[in-house]
Design an enzyme around this catalytic site. Structure first.
Site, PDB file in Angstrom:
ATOM      1  N   GLY A  56     -36.535 -17.548   8.742  1.00  0.00           N
ATOM      2  CA  GLY A  56     -36.761 -17.561   7.296  1.00  0.00           C
ATOM      3  C   GLY A  56     -37.458 -18.831   6.850  1.00  0.00           C
ATOM      4  N   GLU A  86     -38.592 -11.929  -1.445  1.00  0.00           N
ATOM      5  CA  GLU A  86     -37.265 -11.968  -0.824  1.00  0.00           C
ATOM      6  C   GLU A  86     -36.211 -11.442  -1.794  1.00  0.00           C
ATOM      7  OE1 GLU A  86     -36.157 -16.031  -0.091  1.00  0.00           O
ATOM      8  OE2 GLU A  86     -34.701 -15.541   1.443  1.00  0.00           O
ATOM      9  N   SER A 106     -31.675 -19.095   8.467  1.00  0.00           N
ATOM     10  CA  SER A 106     -31.424 -17.780   9.057  1.00  0.00           C
ATOM     11  C   SER A 106     -32.209 -17.614  10.352  1.00  0.00           C
ATOM     12  CB  SER A 106     -31.843 -16.679   8.080  1.00  0.00           C
ATOM     13  OG  SER A 106     -31.128 -16.800   6.883  1.00  0.00           O
TER      14      SER A 106
HETATM   15  C1  LIG Z   1     -26.418 -16.546   4.307  1.00  0.00           C
HETATM   16  C2  LIG Z   1     -27.419 -17.612   3.950  1.00  0.00           C
HETATM   17  C3  LIG Z   1     -28.697 -17.596   4.508  1.00  0.00           C
HETATM   18  C4  LIG Z   1     -29.623 -18.586   4.187  1.00  0.00           C
HETATM   19  N1  LIG Z   1     -30.865 -18.574   4.811  1.00  0.00           N
HETATM   20  C5  LIG Z   1     -31.765 -19.544   4.509  1.00  0.00           C
HETATM   21  C6  LIG Z   1     -33.045 -19.595   5.159  1.00  0.00           C
HETATM   22  O1  LIG Z   1     -33.356 -18.781   6.016  1.00  0.00           O
HETATM   23  N2  LIG Z   1     -33.905 -20.568   4.808  1.00  0.00           N
HETATM   24  C7  LIG Z   1     -33.573 -21.502   3.877  1.00  0.00           C
HETATM   25  O2  LIG Z   1     -34.411 -22.357   3.587  1.00  0.00           O
HETATM   26  N3  LIG Z   1     -32.372 -21.511   3.271  1.00  0.00           N
HETATM   27  C8  LIG Z   1     -31.466 -20.555   3.561  1.00  0.00           C
HETATM   28  N4  LIG Z   1     -30.225 -20.567   2.955  1.00  0.00           N
HETATM   29  C9  LIG Z   1     -29.915 -21.668   2.026  1.00  0.00           C
HETATM   30  C10 LIG Z   1     -29.937 -21.219   0.576  1.00  0.00           C
HETATM   31  O3  LIG Z   1     -31.250 -21.020   0.140  1.00  0.00           O
HETATM   32  C11 LIG Z   1     -29.213 -22.320  -0.217  1.00  0.00           C
HETATM   33  O4  LIG Z   1     -27.864 -22.365   0.226  1.00  0.00           O
HETATM   34  C12 LIG Z   1     -29.274 -22.043  -1.698  1.00  0.00           C
HETATM   35  O5  LIG Z   1     -30.584 -22.153  -2.199  1.00  0.00           O
HETATM   36  C13 LIG Z   1     -28.355 -23.005  -2.490  1.00  0.00           C
HETATM   37  O6  LIG Z   1     -28.598 -24.304  -2.138  1.00  0.00           O
HETATM   38  P1  LIG Z   1     -27.375 -25.247  -1.720  1.00  0.00           P
HETATM   39  O7  LIG Z   1     -26.532 -24.539  -0.698  1.00  0.00           O
HETATM   40  O8  LIG Z   1     -27.942 -26.578  -1.356  1.00  0.00           O
HETATM   41  O9  LIG Z   1     -26.472 -25.380  -3.035  1.00  0.00           O
HETATM   42  P2  LIG Z   1     -26.764 -26.318  -4.280  1.00  0.00           P
HETATM   43  O10 LIG Z   1     -28.202 -26.235  -4.661  1.00  0.00           O
HETATM   44  O11 LIG Z   1     -26.195 -27.676  -3.977  1.00  0.00           O
HETATM   45  O12 LIG Z   1     -25.901 -25.592  -5.390  1.00  0.00           O
HETATM   46  C14 LIG Z   1     -24.476 -25.761  -5.470  1.00  0.00           C
HETATM   47  C15 LIG Z   1     -23.978 -25.031  -6.699  1.00  0.00           C
HETATM   48  O13 LIG Z   1     -24.568 -25.611  -7.878  1.00  0.00           O
HETATM   49  C16 LIG Z   1     -25.249 -24.619  -8.643  1.00  0.00           C
HETATM   50  N5  LIG Z   1     -26.476 -25.177  -9.211  1.00  0.00           N
HETATM   51  C17 LIG Z   1     -27.375 -26.001  -8.585  1.00  0.00           C
HETATM   52  N6  LIG Z   1     -28.381 -26.301  -9.426  1.00  0.00           N
HETATM   53  C18 LIG Z   1     -28.123 -25.642 -10.595  1.00  0.00           C
HETATM   54  C19 LIG Z   1     -28.794 -25.551 -11.847  1.00  0.00           C
HETATM   55  N7  LIG Z   1     -29.959 -26.165 -12.061  1.00  0.00           N
HETATM   56  N8  LIG Z   1     -28.249 -24.774 -12.810  1.00  0.00           N
HETATM   57  C20 LIG Z   1     -27.077 -24.121 -12.609  1.00  0.00           C
HETATM   58  N9  LIG Z   1     -26.381 -24.176 -11.445  1.00  0.00           N
HETATM   59  C21 LIG Z   1     -26.892 -24.936 -10.443  1.00  0.00           C
HETATM   60  C22 LIG Z   1     -25.607 -23.525  -7.639  1.00  0.00           C
HETATM   61  O14 LIG Z   1     -25.750 -22.276  -8.299  1.00  0.00           O
HETATM   62  C23 LIG Z   1     -24.375 -23.547  -6.716  1.00  0.00           C
HETATM   63  O15 LIG Z   1     -23.329 -22.796  -7.290  1.00  0.00           O
HETATM   64  C24 LIG Z   1     -29.283 -19.588   3.261  1.00  0.00           C
HETATM   65  C25 LIG Z   1     -27.990 -19.614   2.692  1.00  0.00           C
HETATM   66  C26 LIG Z   1     -27.058 -18.641   3.032  1.00  0.00           C
HETATM   67  C27 LIG Z   1     -25.687 -18.680   2.405  1.00  0.00           C
END
Ligand SMILES: Cc1cc2nc3c(=O)[nH]c(=O)nc-3n(C[C@H](O)[C@H](O)[C@H](O)COP(=O)(O)OP(=O)(O)OC[C@H]3O[C@@H](n4cnc5c(N)ncnc54)[C@H](O)[C@@H]3O)c2cc1C
Length: 246
Positions: free
Chosen positions: A4, A122, A38
């Site tokens: 991904g 996506e 992923s």
């Molecule tokens: C099963 C799975 C597969 C994945 N596969 C990939 C992949 O292939 N490639 C890849 O690059 N990433 C991948 N990811 C990562 C995914 O894109 C990120 O986990 C996601 O974008 C959230 O980022 P974070 O985990 O850093 O959480 P954070 O960005 O730290 O967010 C934490 C919390 O704060 C909230 N939040 C953050 N900013 C805001 C805002 N501005 N307003 C309101 N709420 C906010 C979020 O909604 C969340 O509840 C995957 C994740 C999962 C769970």
């Protein structure tokens, strides 16, 4: 296989990603990391977003590359998920990995536009086949129920059918050449609600004792995070579709 999109070094706030790609001759040298990638455990290639210009405005300093996973300077660390699975995801660390400049996709600074196009697709269920998977699981669950079905299953059946019809409409629109852009966020939210309803139904029918159904429930929790969290989709809908600003 291509993993991904690697939104390296950041989650929701993609524009502030920290992984760098520094030009050296006809190559770029990569430093940084990305958790939750992923299929990084089986990928031969991945689509990498990295900062190529730290002085440019945040969105404009990002470029996209297609990079080989088989080289020194790339380490893939497996992650164990709550359902016990240790494949399918990993944390990828880049410490001096290289990529030929010719493997940049588009021009320097065009990574943001490419990423928005990728996540737009996506987030649309019509291209992902999720709808069929949910429908199949609901039918399997119904086949296991003797007597009255739990309310969760009835609700999952209604939602799954609603998503199936929505997907058909989206596919028809695509055939008519309609491009959706931020409306993909509506689809992503819808898909999340349906998958989590189906997950609740799996738990209601199988209890925590059936490993496959418990796994379906646990995996459904990830749907509101992967591909951009539910909160971020709501922000996009508020700002870009409804025109609401702070
Ligand atoms: C099963 C799975 C597969 C994945 N596969 C990939 C992949 O292939 N490639 C890849 O690059 N990433 C991948 N990811 C990562 C995914 O894109 C990120 O986990 C996601 O974008 C959230 O980022 P974070 O985990 O850093 O959480 P954070 O960005 O730290 O967010 C934490 C919390 O704060 C909230 N939040 C953050 N900013 C805001 C805002 N501005 N307003 C309101 N709420 C906010 C979020 O909604 C969340 O509840 C995957 C994740 C999962 C769970």
């Amino acid at each position: 296989m291509v993993s991904g999109l690697l939104r390296t070094g950041r989650g929701s706030d993609l524009a502030s990603l920290t992984t760098t790609a520094t030009r050296q001759g006809d190559h770029y040298v990569i430093h940084g990391h990305k958790i939750w990638t992923s299929y990084s455990d089986v990928a031969d290639w991945c689509l990498l977003l990295a900062r190529t210009d730290k002085d440019a405005p945040r969105h404009r300093g990002i470029s996209a590359f297609i990079i080989s996973m088989h080289q020194p300077g790339i380490e893939q660390r497996p992650l164990r998920m709550i359902n016990g699975v240790t494949t399918e995801f990993g944390q990828v660390l880049f410490d001096g990995a290289t990529v030929p400049a010719s493997q940049m996709i588009g021009a320097p600074g065009e990574g943001w536009a490419l990423a928005m196009t990728v996540v737009g697709h996506e987030r649309e269920p019509s291209t992902l086949g999720y709808s069929a998977r949910y429908g199949k699981l609901v039918r399997q669950l119904a086949g296991r129920v003797h007597g009255d079905a739990p309310e969760e299953l009835a609700w999952a059946a209604v939602q799954t059918e609603m998503l199936r019809l929505h997907v058909r409409r989206r596919l028809s629109e695509q055939l008519d050449g309609v491009s959706h852009g931020p409306e993909g966020s509506l689809d992503k939210l819808l898909m999340t609600w349906v998958e989590q309803s189906v997950g609740h139904a799996a738990l209601a029918v199988g209890g925590a004792d059936d490993p496959d159904l418990l796994s379906a429930y646990l995996y459904s929790r990830a749907q509101s995070v992967m591909g951009g969290t539910a909160q971020i989709q709501k922000n996009i809908i508020a700002g870009r579709i409804l025109g609401l600003t702070e």
